[in-house]
Design a protein around this motif. Structure first.
Motif, PDB file in Angstrom:
ATOM      1  N   ARG A  24     -13.832  -8.583  20.363  1.00  0.00           N
ATOM      2  CA  ARG A  24     -13.923  -7.249  20.965  1.00  0.00           C
ATOM      3  C   ARG A  24     -15.337  -6.661  20.802  1.00  0.00           C
ATOM      4  O   ARG A  24     -15.524  -5.456  20.872  1.00  0.00           O
ATOM      5  CB  ARG A  24     -12.894  -6.313  20.313  1.00  0.00           C
ATOM      6  N   GLU A  25     -16.320  -7.540  20.618  1.00  0.00           N
ATOM      7  CA  GLU A  25     -17.685  -7.081  20.349  1.00  0.00           C
ATOM      8  C   GLU A  25     -18.279  -6.319  21.521  1.00  0.00           C
ATOM      9  O   GLU A  25     -18.899  -5.264  21.332  1.00  0.00           O
ATOM     10  CB  GLU A  25     -18.576  -8.283  20.002  1.00  0.00           C
ATOM     11  N   ALA A  26     -18.133  -6.835  22.731  1.00  0.00           N
ATOM     12  CA  ALA A  26     -18.733  -6.172  23.897  1.00  0.00           C
ATOM     13  C   ALA A  26     -18.100  -4.813  24.143  1.00  0.00           C
ATOM     14  O   ALA A  26     -18.774  -3.864  24.551  1.00  0.00           O
ATOM     15  CB  ALA A  26     -18.583  -7.055  25.139  1.00  0.00           C
ATOM     16  N   ILE A  55     -15.234  -1.186  31.614  1.00  0.00           N
ATOM     17  CA  ILE A  55     -14.762  -2.401  32.285  1.00  0.00           C
ATOM     18  C   ILE A  55     -15.687  -3.580  31.967  1.00  0.00           C
ATOM     19  O   ILE A  55     -15.233  -4.693  31.696  1.00  0.00           O
ATOM     20  CB  ILE A  55     -14.678  -2.177  33.812  1.00  0.00           C
ATOM     21  N   GLY A  56     -16.997  -3.331  31.985  1.00  0.00           N
ATOM     22  CA  GLY A  56     -17.957  -4.390  31.685  1.00  0.00           C
ATOM     23  C   GLY A  56     -17.760  -4.962  30.295  1.00  0.00           C
ATOM     24  O   GLY A  56     -17.847  -6.182  30.088  1.00  0.00           O
ATOM     25  N   GLY A  57     -17.490  -4.093  29.313  1.00  0.00           N
ATOM     26  CA  GLY A  57     -17.241  -4.557  27.953  1.00  0.00           C
ATOM     27  C   GLY A  57     -16.008  -5.432  27.862  1.00  0.00           C
ATOM     28  O   GLY A  57     -16.006  -6.480  27.199  1.00  0.00           O
ATOM     29  N   ARG A  58     -14.939  -5.035  28.530  1.00  0.00           N
ATOM     30  CA  ARG A  58     -13.693  -5.816  28.499  1.00  0.00           C
ATOM     31  C   ARG A  58     -13.879  -7.172  29.186  1.00  0.00           C
ATOM     32  O   ARG A  58     -13.405  -8.200  28.691  1.00  0.00           O
ATOM     33  CB  ARG A  58     -12.567  -5.030  29.184  1.00  0.00           C
ATOM     34  N   PHE A  59     -14.560  -7.183  30.327  1.00  0.00           N
ATOM     35  CA  PHE A  59     -14.780  -8.438  31.050  1.00  0.00           C
ATOM     36  C   PHE A  59     -15.633  -9.410  30.235  1.00  0.00           C
ATOM     37  O   PHE A  59     -15.380 -10.610  30.219  1.00  0.00           O
ATOM     38  CB  PHE A  59     -15.445  -8.165  32.399  1.00  0.00           C
ATOM     39  N   ALA A  60     -16.668  -8.869  29.560  1.00  0.00           N
ATOM     40  CA  ALA A  60     -17.545  -9.735  28.766  1.00  0.00           C
ATOM     41  C   ALA A  60     -16.788 -10.378  27.613  1.00  0.00           C
ATOM     42  O   ALA A  60     -17.022 -11.540  27.269  1.00  0.00           O
ATOM     43  CB  ALA A  60     -18.732  -8.943  28.246  1.00  0.00           C
ATOM     44  N   ASP A  61     -15.877  -9.621  26.995  1.00  0.00           N
ATOM     45  CA  ASP A  61     -15.066 -10.179  25.907  1.00  0.00           C
ATOM     46  C   ASP A  61     -14.090 -11.227  26.422  1.00  0.00           C
ATOM     47  O   ASP A  61     -13.799 -12.209  25.740  1.00  0.00           O
ATOM     48  CB  ASP A  61     -14.285  -9.059  25.204  1.00  0.00           C
ATOM     49  N   ARG A  62     -13.597 -11.032  27.634  1.00  0.00           N
ATOM     50  CA  ARG A  62     -12.566 -11.927  28.161  1.00  0.00           C
ATOM     51  C   ARG A  62     -13.149 -13.192  28.786  1.00  0.00           C
ATOM     52  O   ARG A  62     -12.617 -14.287  28.606  1.00  0.00           O
ATOM     53  CB  ARG A  62     -11.724 -11.174  29.198  1.00  0.00           C
TER      54      ARG A  62
END
Length: 424
Positions: free
Chosen positions: A133-135, A263-270
């Motif tokens: 969950r870093e991003a 959204i960008g943070g969630r996508f980067a983690d996924r």
């Protein structure tokens, strides 16, 4: 099943970084709104007052790597507190400065902590996050910028117009002081990212991957500023909105930025920071071209303002994680350098976006310049991906070499022992 939502990522320690980001966002973007008021009070032209924007960006570019390099051996908590106190002091001095020359000095020094705070804060946020969950944690810090654009900048601009622009900058100084206090109270002690000296840390810039990431930041994200720098004439001259609607339109863009940031943070983690960054830059190219084609229609102009703002800010957290992952051992210095390059991208986007307008191609032309910048950023992403695929077989060989050798030796040893038993 993991049912944790975004709110579970928001810890008090991360909120301290959000408050700092809010103060920085206000001082960076509010100057554009109160520029006529500053020029009038100083009795200088608006272009001359505009140098206060440029000198701040210069402070960011110089201060980001310099302050991180000087503070690398100190605890991040103390450094972040110090940066916010610096930000408080120099914004207060800016509010008090009696003449243009002192305003320029105060504005330059106010810019010094900007990139260092975000650079170090991004690394600290990633360390405070749960694995995977870093991003998202990094995006919580950058949420301060988006909230500033939605609330802080319009409010500060209103106060600047109707009361005094100096009061607006005193408010920024107060928010920075609150941020420093919250860091002292809620930020846990985090070890420095590296015990390396500055000379050792700077060696990481010998990696070509880091320069490709800096290229994405300095050129690819310039598409945002090619668009937003000229959004006011785009909306009034092309879309036909009244000038009073520009503030509302900027708030809509800010709402899009807030949504896109998370959204960008969630996508980067996924998916991965590289895939997310490349996909978002490709989407930015398409969005900017659509903006140029549909801005003469008011409903679609408003819709694309929200969407483009979302895409532009969605790329920030993935790009930051891309740099952190590529610069292990020198994360804070590399992250700060990324912030410096982002401000160069701001200037580049605004400059290149203005050239076709000056050449008479109209107020939709900056979008094509911005799409070109985003395309170059996409090429850099492709370059990083190609290098990673090229290096992967070597890495796999290094990983599997020892087990294969050990297995072969074991088989040979068993065969020899078996032959000895037969002969005996």
């Amino acid at each position: 099943m993991n049912k944790k939502g975004f709110l579970s990522s928001i810890k008090p320690s991360l909120l301290t970084l959000t408050i700092g980001g809010f103060a920085i966002g206000m001082t960076e973007f509010m100057m554009m709104g109160v520029l006529p008021d500053v020029a009038k009070s100083l009795q200088v032209s608006i272009p001359t007052a505009g140098h206060l924007i440029s000198i701040y960006a210069l402070g960011v570019v110089i201060g980001a790597p310099l302050l991180v390099a000087l503070s690398g051996k100190f605890a991040p908590k103390k450094v972040l507190m110090t940066l916010m106190l610096m930000f408080c002091v120099f914004n207060a001095l800016f509010a008090l400065a009696p003449n243009y020359e002192l305003l320029m000095v105060a504005r330059f020094f106010a810019g010094l902590p900007h990139g260092a705070f975000f650079g170090m804060g991004a690394v600290v946020a990633s360390k405070l996050a749960e694995p995977g969950r870093e991003a998202r944690a990094v995006s919580v810090m950058f949420a301060g910028l988006t909230i500033a654009n939605i609330i802080g900048v319009p409010l500060g601009t209103y106060i600047g117009h109707n009361l005094s622009w100096r009061l607006s900058f005193f408010i920024i100084a107060a928010v920075a002081l609150i941020a420093a206090g919250s860091i002292k109270k809620w930020m846990p002690n985090v070890k420095a990212a590296s015990e390396n000296s500055f000379r050792d840390s700077i060696k990481v810039f010998g990696k070509s991957e880091l320069w490709l990431i800096i290229g994405i930041s300095a050129i690819g994200t310039g598409g945002l500023f090619a668009w937003i720098s000229y959004i006011a004439p785009l909306m009034t001259e092309v879309a036909g909105f009244n000038s009073n609607m520009v503030t509302v339109i900027m708030i809509i863009a800010g709402l899009g930025m807030a949504v896109g940031n998370f959204i960008g943070g969630r996508f980067a983690d996924r998916f991965s920071p590289l895939k997310t960054t490349g996909t978002l830059l490709l989407t930015m190219i398409v969005a900017l071209i659509i903006v140029a084609l549909v801005s003469s229609f008011q409903p679609t102009a408003i819709l694309m303002t929200f969407i483009t703002g979302a895409i532009a800010f969605a790329v920030i957290a993935p790009m930051q994680m891309l740099m952190i992952n590529a610069a292990r051992g020198s994360e804070m210095l590399a992250s700060a350098a990324l912030q410096a390059s982002a401000n160069m991208g701001n200037a580049l986007g605004a400059f290149l976006g203005g050239l076709p307008i000056a050449a008479g191609f109209g107020y939709t032309s900056p979008e094509y310049a911005g799409a070109g910048l985003a395309f170059i950023g996409l090429l850099f992403c492709i370059g990083i991906g190609y290098r990673k695929r090229k290096e992967q077989p070597v890495e796999l060989l290094a990983i599997t070499e020892q087990p294969i050798t050990t297995t072969v030796k074991t088989i040979l040893h068993k065969n020899i022992n078996h032959e000895k038993v037969i002969h005996s």
